[in-house]
Scaffold this motif. Sequence first.
Motif, PDB file in Angstrom:
ATOM      1  N   TYR A 587       0.805  -1.234   0.179  1.00 15.72           N
ATOM      2  CA  TYR A 587       0.016   0.118  -0.156  1.00 15.72           C
ATOM      3  C   TYR A 587       0.935   1.428  -0.125  1.00 15.72           C
ATOM      4  O   TYR A 587       0.395   2.367   0.294  1.00 15.72           O
ATOM      5  CB  TYR A 587      -0.927   0.092   1.141  1.00 15.72           C
ATOM      6  CG  TYR A 587      -1.851  -1.188   1.275  1.00 15.72           C
ATOM      7  CD1 TYR A 587      -3.026  -1.127   0.277  1.00 15.72           C
ATOM      8  CD2 TYR A 587      -1.615  -2.412   2.253  1.00 15.72           C
ATOM      9  CE1 TYR A 587      -3.655  -2.619   0.464  1.00 15.72           C
ATOM     10  CE2 TYR A 587      -2.524  -3.194   2.177  1.00 15.72           C
ATOM     11  CZ  TYR A 587      -3.659  -3.460   1.206  1.00 15.72           C
ATOM     12  OH  TYR A 587      -4.449  -4.487   1.143  1.00 15.72           O
ATOM     13  N   GLU A 590      -0.883   4.073  -1.971  1.00 21.98           N
ATOM     14  CA  GLU A 590      -2.070   4.651  -1.429  1.00 21.98           C
ATOM     15  C   GLU A 590      -1.696   5.457  -0.157  1.00 21.98           C
ATOM     16  O   GLU A 590      -2.335   6.557   0.025  1.00 21.98           O
ATOM     17  CB  GLU A 590      -2.804   3.349  -0.802  1.00 21.98           C
ATOM     18  CG  GLU A 590      -3.694   2.731  -1.881  1.00 21.98           C
ATOM     19  CD  GLU A 590      -2.697   1.633  -2.555  1.00 21.98           C
ATOM     20  OE1 GLU A 590      -3.303   0.871  -3.434  1.00 21.98           O
ATOM     21  OE2 GLU A 590      -1.519   1.397  -2.215  1.00 21.98           O
ATOM     22  N   ILE A 591      -0.483   5.014   0.315  1.00 22.42           N
ATOM     23  CA  ILE A 591       0.097   5.913   1.467  1.00 22.42           C
ATOM     24  C   ILE A 591       0.521   7.272   0.993  1.00 22.42           C
ATOM     25  O   ILE A 591       0.221   8.297   1.582  1.00 22.42           O
ATOM     26  CB  ILE A 591       1.082   5.187   2.269  1.00 22.42           C
ATOM     27  CG1 ILE A 591       0.813   4.073   3.237  1.00 22.42           C
ATOM     28  CG2 ILE A 591       1.938   6.205   3.150  1.00 22.42           C
ATOM     29  CD1 ILE A 591       1.669   3.329   3.514  1.00 22.42           C
ATOM     30  N   TYR A 592       1.271   7.230  -0.411  1.00 24.37           N
ATOM     31  CA  TYR A 592       1.800   8.459  -0.915  1.00 24.37           C
ATOM     32  C   TYR A 592       0.547   9.420  -1.235  1.00 24.37           C
ATOM     33  O   TYR A 592       0.814  10.462  -1.249  1.00 24.37           O
ATOM     34  CB  TYR A 592       2.727   7.924  -2.079  1.00 24.37           C
ATOM     35  CG  TYR A 592       3.884   7.516  -1.626  1.00 24.37           C
ATOM     36  CD1 TYR A 592       4.373   7.598  -0.334  1.00 24.37           C
ATOM     37  CD2 TYR A 592       4.989   7.123  -2.716  1.00 24.37           C
ATOM     38  CE1 TYR A 592       5.649   7.017   0.070  1.00 24.37           C
ATOM     39  CE2 TYR A 592       6.205   6.482  -2.061  1.00 24.37           C
ATOM     40  CZ  TYR A 592       6.707   6.547  -0.786  1.00 24.37           C
ATOM     41  OH  TYR A 592       7.781   6.253  -0.551  1.00 24.37           O
ATOM     42  N   TYR A 594      -2.343   9.415  -0.002  1.00 21.29           N
ATOM     43  CA  TYR A 594      -3.129  10.093   1.085  1.00 21.29           C
ATOM     44  C   TYR A 594      -1.837  11.311   1.692  1.00 21.29           C
ATOM     45  O   TYR A 594      -2.690  12.221   1.848  1.00 21.29           O
ATOM     46  CB  TYR A 594      -3.145   9.154   2.259  1.00 21.29           C
ATOM     47  CG  TYR A 594      -3.815   9.642   3.440  1.00 21.29           C
ATOM     48  CD1 TYR A 594      -5.015   9.968   3.442  1.00 21.29           C
ATOM     49  CD2 TYR A 594      -2.801   9.853   4.803  1.00 21.29           C
ATOM     50  CE1 TYR A 594      -5.795  10.398   4.651  1.00 21.29           C
ATOM     51  CE2 TYR A 594      -3.581  10.303   5.866  1.00 21.29           C
ATOM     52  CZ  TYR A 594      -4.901  10.486   5.850  1.00 21.29           C
ATOM     53  OH  TYR A 594      -5.448  10.960   6.822  1.00 21.29           O
ATOM     54  N   LEU A 595      -0.881  11.103   1.785  1.00 17.95           N
ATOM     55  CA  LEU A 595       0.360  12.037   2.409  1.00 17.95           C
ATOM     56  C   LEU A 595       0.558  13.127   1.367  1.00 17.95           C
ATOM     57  O   LEU A 595       0.703  14.189   1.986  1.00 17.95           O
ATOM     58  CB  LEU A 595       1.536  11.287   2.928  1.00 17.95           C
ATOM     59  CG  LEU A 595       1.195  10.380   4.080  1.00 17.95           C
ATOM     60  CD1 LEU A 595       2.423   9.864   4.372  1.00 17.95           C
ATOM     61  CD2 LEU A 595       0.664  10.895   5.472  1.00 17.95           C
TER      62      LEU A 595
END
Length: 663
Positions: A587, A590-592, A594-595
């Motif tokens: 993920y 997905e983390i990138y 979001y952040l």
Amino acid sequence: MFDNVWLIPLFPLIGFLINGLFGKKIKNEAVIGAIGTLAIFASFVVSCLILMQMIGLPAEQRVFEKVLFPWIHSGNFKADMAFLLDPLSCVMIMVVTGVGSLIHLYSIGYMHGEEGFYRFFAYLNLFCMSMLLLVLGSNMLVMFIGWEGVGLCSYLLIGYYFHKKSAGDAAKKAFVMNRVGDFGFLLGLFTLYWWFGSNHNIWTINFVEIKAASHLLPYGGVVTVATLCFFVGATGKSAQLPLFTWLPDAMEGPTPVSALIHAATMVTAGVYMIGRMSFVFAKSPDTLLVIAVVGAATAIFAATIGTAQNDIKRVLAYSTVSQLGFMFLAMGVGAFSAGIFHLMTHAFFKACLFLGSGSVIHSMHHALHKIHSHDDAQDMRNMGGLRKAMPITFITFAVSTIAISGIPPLSGFFSKDEILWMAFSNQFHGNVNIYLWGIGAVAACFTAFYMWRLVFMTFFGDCRINPTAKSYLHESPLVITIPLMVLGALAAVGGFIGVPKILGGLNHFEHWLEPVFETAHEYSTQYAHHGAHPSHSVEWTLMILSTVIAVIGIMIAATMYVKNKSLPGRFVATFPTLHRAVFNKWYVDEIYDYLFVNPCKAFGQFLWKGFDVLIVDGVVNGVANTVMGFSGIFRYMQSGYIYNYAFSMALGVVVMLGYFIFK
């Protein structure tokens, strides 16, 4: 012959100009392909002649700088358009032009019938020219031009199928993430230039001059700042944690592009840059430790992801990220020659693997097209049993897989084993070396597993493609298989140039690069822990152990995908969360998103709708509306009737008289 070094980047530049300007009018694919291929092959011939001349020189004379013309001379600053020839740049030009020539030849068959055929070969030539500029540049500014050039060409080639949204998105992702790394490169350049100039009045970015003055650099401090900035640039270009996510998405480009990016050009730029500036990096043990840790972490992290992918090219993409991690691990433990050695052997077997996957995809696509099937030609779950229909592709692919797995006596064994040995025996990272070796060994086991998983799913067992399409599966034409056979042979025997002393060899490759890295080794010994060096018995033990670990990985893959094919499904059912996390690449994207990505998009939306539309456009539109309102009033004073003007004049006279009377 050294004076003709400028011909090496010139030939692909000429090929780019001819195909780029006139390719659309030429139209003939054979002519276009021949122009592009002969351009880079001519560079290969010149590179061979230069290499032979350099081999004939004593080690201390193997440095030559060719100034083409004065470029930027401003005050104390001087940067010429100049090329540097030494053993390191000779290795790189041989890899770029040699492997690049084979990829160009392969592309003639693979890209047959594609729209924009001329555009593809123009981009390939420009890509190789930029990489040659990068590795030949005698100063950081010339290197940076090539550095940016390969970034541009990666954008153009990854997004070659620009009508596909996924290809366009992947191209933009690669371009943006590389710009992040490039900013770090520039910061490192500015820091180093400022320190030398302000402290010693040495205003230079020339590699030879910096090396000569490198003894003035302190250990740590500003050197750590500069080298960490350079390393940020390397992580972007060479797809290391955390800037690695662009590389798997680069698979949206045609397969020859994947081979060129992953094997011969762009992703090796970061490794080469550290090698070229090893005399600076060796002055910062903290930076080297960071490089070693990031390299080891990337090697194991990407390897885990590769175990769960089903797209044949994506497995190879994560394999590239992992193998680059091994190269950075080598650089971080001061084994610069070992890192470049693995760069070279990796170019052989990874180019063969990518081109082999392209041969498989080419055959699968043809078979599926014949029966009008929309199944994915790159999904390994649709393959199986292809070794019978594609024997040359299978043999070359298998040889390269043995090489990347680290099985003796193929090339990958010698380079990877040397990295693991140097990670274990280095004496300037303290007890960390044990952990670095352990992580590298586990990553090597994963490498053997996911690569043989790929081989077994693709070439063994029963063919899972639609039965009607099986008859259309066939071996690729000679223009595709000849490069495979050459690269397969290099993957098999390319490691013999670096056979270590413990196996009875002289490690010619290490001796060849010794003059380049001698200064860096002198600096690194200043902070080495001078304890007892591991014995030959330890080296033999680790060598055998690394081979056993690779064999274990192969046996696990054979058990799960040949002998007992129900095991993968049972494993997924037993550990669904783990499999889902690995399959979704932990993920990270997905983390990138979001952040970083989504906040940046939200901020952009705010600047657009909240600032630009409401404030900037609001002010402009408000001024316009105000003028329009007043003009609506004043227009009644401009009616065109004479009596209105006479009335206005009379009224004006009355007002003026009233002013003077009542004043």
